[in-house]
Scaffold this motif. Sequence first.
Motif, PDB file in Angstrom:
ATOM      1  N   ILE A  29       5.997   1.845 -67.307  1.00 23.14           N
ATOM      2  CA  ILE A  29       5.327   1.020 -68.343  1.00 23.14           C
ATOM      3  C   ILE A  29       6.398   0.193 -69.064  1.00 23.14           C
ATOM      4  O   ILE A  29       6.225  -1.007 -69.297  1.00 23.14           O
ATOM      5  CB  ILE A  29       4.544   1.890 -69.351  1.00 23.14           C
ATOM      6  CG1 ILE A  29       3.565   2.816 -68.627  1.00 23.14           C
ATOM      7  CG2 ILE A  29       3.791   1.019 -70.351  1.00 23.14           C
ATOM      8  CD1 ILE A  29       2.939   3.878 -69.508  1.00 23.14           C
ATOM      9  N   ILE A  30       7.517   0.825 -69.369  1.00 17.64           N
ATOM     10  CA  ILE A  30       8.615   0.122 -70.051  1.00 17.64           C
ATOM     11  C   ILE A  30       9.158  -0.989 -69.156  1.00 17.64           C
ATOM     12  O   ILE A  30       9.391  -2.116 -69.614  1.00 17.64           O
ATOM     13  CB  ILE A  30       9.716   1.126 -70.462  1.00 17.64           C
ATOM     14  CG1 ILE A  30       9.189   1.994 -71.606  1.00 17.64           C
ATOM     15  CG2 ILE A  30      11.000   0.416 -70.871  1.00 17.64           C
ATOM     16  CD1 ILE A  30      10.022   3.202 -71.927  1.00 17.64           C
ATOM     17  N   LYS A  31       9.319  -0.686 -67.855  1.00 23.76           N
ATOM     18  CA  LYS A  31       9.817  -1.715 -66.920  1.00 23.76           C
ATOM     19  C   LYS A  31       8.880  -2.920 -66.877  1.00 23.76           C
ATOM     20  O   LYS A  31       9.324  -4.062 -66.842  1.00 23.76           O
ATOM     21  CB  LYS A  31       9.963  -1.128 -65.510  1.00 23.76           C
ATOM     22  CG  LYS A  31      11.226  -0.296 -65.321  1.00 23.76           C
ATOM     23  CD  LYS A  31      11.322   0.187 -63.886  1.00 23.76           C
ATOM     24  CE  LYS A  31      12.625   0.919 -63.618  1.00 23.76           C
ATOM     25  NZ  LYS A  31      12.646   1.487 -62.265  1.00 23.76           N
ATOM     26  N   VAL A  32       7.578  -2.661 -66.862  1.00 20.83           N
ATOM     27  CA  VAL A  32       6.594  -3.761 -66.848  1.00 20.83           C
ATOM     28  C   VAL A  32       6.780  -4.623 -68.094  1.00 20.83           C
ATOM     29  O   VAL A  32       6.816  -5.858 -68.020  1.00 20.83           O
ATOM     30  CB  VAL A  32       5.149  -3.214 -66.769  1.00 20.83           C
ATOM     31  CG1 VAL A  32       4.130  -4.303 -67.093  1.00 20.83           C
ATOM     32  CG2 VAL A  32       4.864  -2.639 -65.387  1.00 20.83           C
ATOM     33  N   LEU A  33       6.943  -3.979 -69.245  1.00 22.84           N
ATOM     34  CA  LEU A  33       7.068  -4.733 -70.499  1.00 22.84           C
ATOM     35  C   LEU A  33       8.433  -5.395 -70.643  1.00 22.84           C
ATOM     36  O   LEU A  33       8.612  -6.274 -71.478  1.00 22.84           O
ATOM     37  CB  LEU A  33       6.761  -3.821 -71.685  1.00 22.84           C
ATOM     38  CG  LEU A  33       5.258  -3.551 -71.820  1.00 22.84           C
ATOM     39  CD1 LEU A  33       4.980  -2.362 -72.699  1.00 22.84           C
ATOM     40  CD2 LEU A  33       4.532  -4.776 -72.348  1.00 22.84           C
ATOM     41  N   TYR A  34       9.397  -4.992 -69.827  1.00 23.15           N
ATOM     42  CA  TYR A  34      10.696  -5.673 -69.812  1.00 23.15           C
ATOM     43  C   TYR A  34      10.721  -6.808 -68.794  1.00 23.15           C
ATOM     44  O   TYR A  34      11.744  -7.433 -68.571  1.00 23.15           O
ATOM     45  CB  TYR A  34      11.817  -4.676 -69.498  1.00 23.15           C
ATOM     46  CG  TYR A  34      12.247  -3.826 -70.689  1.00 23.15           C
ATOM     47  CD1 TYR A  34      11.561  -3.869 -71.898  1.00 23.15           C
ATOM     48  CD2 TYR A  34      13.349  -2.979 -70.604  1.00 23.15           C
ATOM     49  CE1 TYR A  34      11.951  -3.081 -72.972  1.00 23.15           C
ATOM     50  CE2 TYR A  34      13.751  -2.194 -71.682  1.00 23.15           C
ATOM     51  CZ  TYR A  34      13.036  -2.247 -72.866  1.00 23.15           C
ATOM     52  OH  TYR A  34      13.423  -1.483 -73.925  1.00 23.15           O
ATOM     53  N   GLY A  35       9.579  -7.051 -68.135  1.00 27.40           N
ATOM     54  CA  GLY A  35       9.483  -8.194 -67.222  1.00 27.40           C
ATOM     55  C   GLY A  35       9.965  -7.931 -65.819  1.00 27.40           C
ATOM     56  O   GLY A  35      10.136  -8.859 -65.032  1.00 27.40           O
ATOM     57  N   GLU A  36      10.184  -6.658 -65.455  1.00 26.22           N
ATOM     58  CA  GLU A  36      10.650  -6.383 -64.092  1.00 26.22           C
ATOM     59  C   GLU A  36       9.507  -6.539 -63.098  1.00 26.22           C
ATOM     60  O   GLU A  36       8.348  -6.290 -63.406  1.00 26.22           O
ATOM     61  CB  GLU A  36      11.243  -4.967 -64.007  1.00 26.22           C
ATOM     62  CG  GLU A  36      12.566  -4.863 -64.749  1.00 26.22           C
ATOM     63  CD  GLU A  36      13.317  -3.588 -64.418  1.00 26.22           C
ATOM     64  OE1 GLU A  36      13.146  -3.054 -63.315  1.00 26.22           O
ATOM     65  OE2 GLU A  36      14.076  -3.126 -65.295  1.00 26.22           O
ATOM     66  N   SER A  37       9.877  -6.956 -61.882  1.00 24.00           N
ATOM     67  CA  SER A  37       8.874  -7.235 -60.850  1.00 24.00           C
ATOM     68  C   SER A  37       8.479  -5.952 -60.130  1.00 24.00           C
ATOM     69  O   SER A  37       8.807  -5.729 -58.983  1.00 24.00           O
ATOM     70  CB  SER A  37       9.446  -8.244 -59.855  1.00 24.00           C
ATOM     71  OG  SER A  37       8.487  -8.514 -58.869  1.00 24.00           O
ATOM     72  N   ILE A  38       7.768  -5.057 -60.867  1.00 21.37           N
ATOM     73  CA  ILE A  38       7.283  -3.837 -60.216  1.00 21.37           C
ATOM     74  C   ILE A  38       5.769  -3.878 -60.208  1.00 21.37           C
ATOM     75  O   ILE A  38       5.142  -4.542 -61.025  1.00 21.37           O
ATOM     76  CB  ILE A  38       7.807  -2.556 -60.903  1.00 21.37           C
ATOM     77  CG1 ILE A  38       7.320  -2.497 -62.352  1.00 21.37           C
ATOM     78  CG2 ILE A  38       9.307  -2.447 -60.835  1.00 21.37           C
ATOM     79  CD1 ILE A  38       7.439  -1.114 -62.956  1.00 21.37           C
ATOM     80  N   GLY A  39       5.181  -3.142 -59.257  1.00 21.31           N
ATOM     81  CA  GLY A  39       3.727  -3.110 -59.165  1.00 21.31           C
ATOM     82  C   GLY A  39       3.150  -4.439 -58.728  1.00 21.31           C
ATOM     83  O   GLY A  39       3.855  -5.324 -58.233  1.00 21.31           O
ATOM     84  N   THR A  40       1.834  -4.582 -58.926  1.00 20.67           N
ATOM     85  CA  THR A  40       1.119  -5.807 -58.540  1.00 20.67           C
ATOM     86  C   THR A  40       0.569  -6.478 -59.797  1.00 20.67           C
ATOM     87  O   THR A  40      -0.137  -5.840 -60.586  1.00 20.67           O
ATOM     88  CB  THR A  40      -0.044  -5.476 -57.583  1.00 20.67           C
ATOM     89  OG1 THR A  40       0.481  -4.792 -56.459  1.00 20.67           O
ATOM     90  CG2 THR A  40      -0.762  -6.738 -57.127  1.00 20.67           C
ATOM     91  N   LEU A  41       0.887  -7.748 -59.962  1.00 17.17           N
ATOM     92  CA  LEU A  41       0.428  -8.512 -61.123  1.00 17.17           C
ATOM     93  C   LEU A  41      -0.843  -9.294 -60.794  1.00 17.17           C
ATOM     94  O   LEU A  41      -0.935  -9.925 -59.739  1.00 17.17           O
ATOM     95  CB  LEU A  41       1.523  -9.502 -61.557  1.00 17.17           C
ATOM     96  CG  LEU A  41       1.128 -10.552 -62.611  1.00 17.17           C
ATOM     97  CD1 LEU A  41       0.802  -9.894 -63.950  1.00 17.17           C
ATOM     98  CD2 LEU A  41       2.241 -11.584 -62.789  1.00 17.17           C
TER      99      LEU A  41
END
Length: 717
Positions: free
Chosen positions: A269-281
């Motif tokens: 969740i933190i990585k997503v909010l830091y703008g990292e390209s993980i998961g599917t957007l």
Amino acid sequence: MGSSNVDSTRAFVKDVKRVIVKVGTAVVTRADGRLALGRLGALCEQIQELNSQGYEVILVSSGAVGAGRQRLKYRRLINSSFADLQKPQVELDGKACAAVGQNGLMALYDSLFSQLDMTSAQLLVTDNDFRDPDFRRQLNETVKSLLSLKVIPIFNENDAVSTRKAPYEDSSGIFWDNDSLAALLALELKADLLVLLSDVEGLYSGPPSDPKSKLIHTYIKERYEGVITFGDKSRVGRGGMTAKVKAAVYAAHAGIPVVITSGFAADNIIKVLYGESIGTLFHRDANQWAPAGEIGTREMAVAARECSRRLQAMSSEERSKILLDIADALEANDNLILSENAADVAAAQQAGYETSLISRLALKPGKVSSLANSIRVLANMEEPIGRVLKRTELADGFILEKTSSPLGILLIIFESRPEALVQIASLAIRSGNGLLLKGGKEAKRSNSILHKIITSSIPESIGEKLIGLVTSREEIPELLKLDDVIDLVIPRGSNKLVSQIKASTRIPVLGHADGICHVYVDKSANKDMAKQIVLDAKTDYPAACNAMETLLVHKDLMQTAFVNELIVELQIKGVTVYGGPRASSLLNIPEARSFHHEYSSLACTVEIVDDVHAAIDHIHRHGSAHTDSIIADDHDVAELFLNQVDSAAVFHNASTRFSDGFRFGLGAEVGISTSRIHARGPVGVEGLLTTRWIARGNGQIVNGDKGIVYTHKNLTV
């Protein structure tokens, strides 16, 4: 706050304040149905960290039914007689499971958040509640009040009293699972982002268990709808990936970005909010962005393969005609090509690019015609595909042939030189290969017009997708992962580019890292010839990889005026001359920092060597196995050099600048290879072919080799 790995498509996260996190049953519970304490603890820790950073976090949590079922099974077990247990077991009531499980689930959240000095609140809702405007108004006020007190609201469907029919196939309601509830709450509570945590990394192009499936970084509805097949429903919940994608598409369409990512990692969740390209957007504007993610590149590679198979099925004459049409089309559009190229050159000058890059970028007048002529040479070559290289009679009436065959799909990554696109495309067509091209951004306009002209000349029966042009640099890492659809990568550019590509792919790479070419002037050399060759090797085109970078001179020539005269002539031509340890002191010139250096400009290193053996040793120690030349009248010395220098091209009494596909009569080249496997030196059509074995028999079987008499006779080709 930030990350070094920020993806441009995730730039919106810097404006996110209110985030809804939905955690599914597969994340909340273990395989045996018990609650997964470690994962829930990590989830609560992330939420606590985000809360302390000023984010407003709302949690939607599944897991009550699964946790309740586990508890009730145990209750039933200890309250049953032995006789009861012999009877068929009735499925437990899902609503009773929900009522028992909700209690335990919230007790656990309360305990975990308390340990982190935080408070959580339970909000149970049903489908019908949302039909009431007063309920929705009250819901917003309650959540607003909780968030202002830094309390974490935890939502779940009130399954214990929900009147919606099990087994939840009914999707006619306002929401029908916790994924759609999370999407509905995101809209209702005006969230800036919805994160759906799953038991896999995100949405894949196929079943996640299939190694060929690739993670989709950005979902584009027009591209993927109807193309992707989802796996089964969730192991324990009623959602699964189909439900998540439906909810994500719904929320994204309404303007709320969604990321589906794994809830098994401790900090996603933190990585997503830091703008990292993980998961599917999932994002409303995704279809306006440059094609992102590997499905676009994969589709491009698969399409190129299909087109190449149609190309291979054509006759040799038909393939030649395509090349002749391309040559004509290039000449007909000469002015347009040169004007687009001039725009690239002007932009590169304005951006302050190096002179050597700009000289490689510029297409001089007459260049388009010479490219068209080299394509015509290729078109008139002997047919390269399906040539019989070896014919063997294995047994009476059983003939085996080794034949030439296209490699498949080539990925060419090249910098600055737009003519490389033309050469490579024409070679690929001649050799029956599909092609993906990625040029440097400094040649964007030149590459785009050349690609358009070439693909417009490809007949519809083959398809212009035979040659794909990759426009975004972000796509290169994804292309390099496609080892199941791309057969060979050929990087053409700097040492850094080639090294990076070799280090980041499992696809075979054909290329050379450096072009550190030597000219050795032996004591037996004709002095005038030596001067001409050295000047040509260095100054004809200093930016080329086959230009001389190091001049080696026999020590006996220091007794004459020859070496000084040669250095003066190089300097008159604008060459900066550096020396090795011996030459710099004897000739009073600045010392070179390293012998293993490719100047790619009007500069070179000079060193004095004892004899031909010392020259060979120097080349093996400091060279790059590209092209090396000896200037000598002593035939024995020359033969020694030619036989012992282990480079891709070795010359006697000739400029290193001849190391080129066109000059070798290959028609054109895709590049120069210093690798020792497959092709070496300038790589033309033959370097883009592999071999196949074709056997023609009349009923032969092995049967333990008893039923056959091998003759293994070589036949004439």
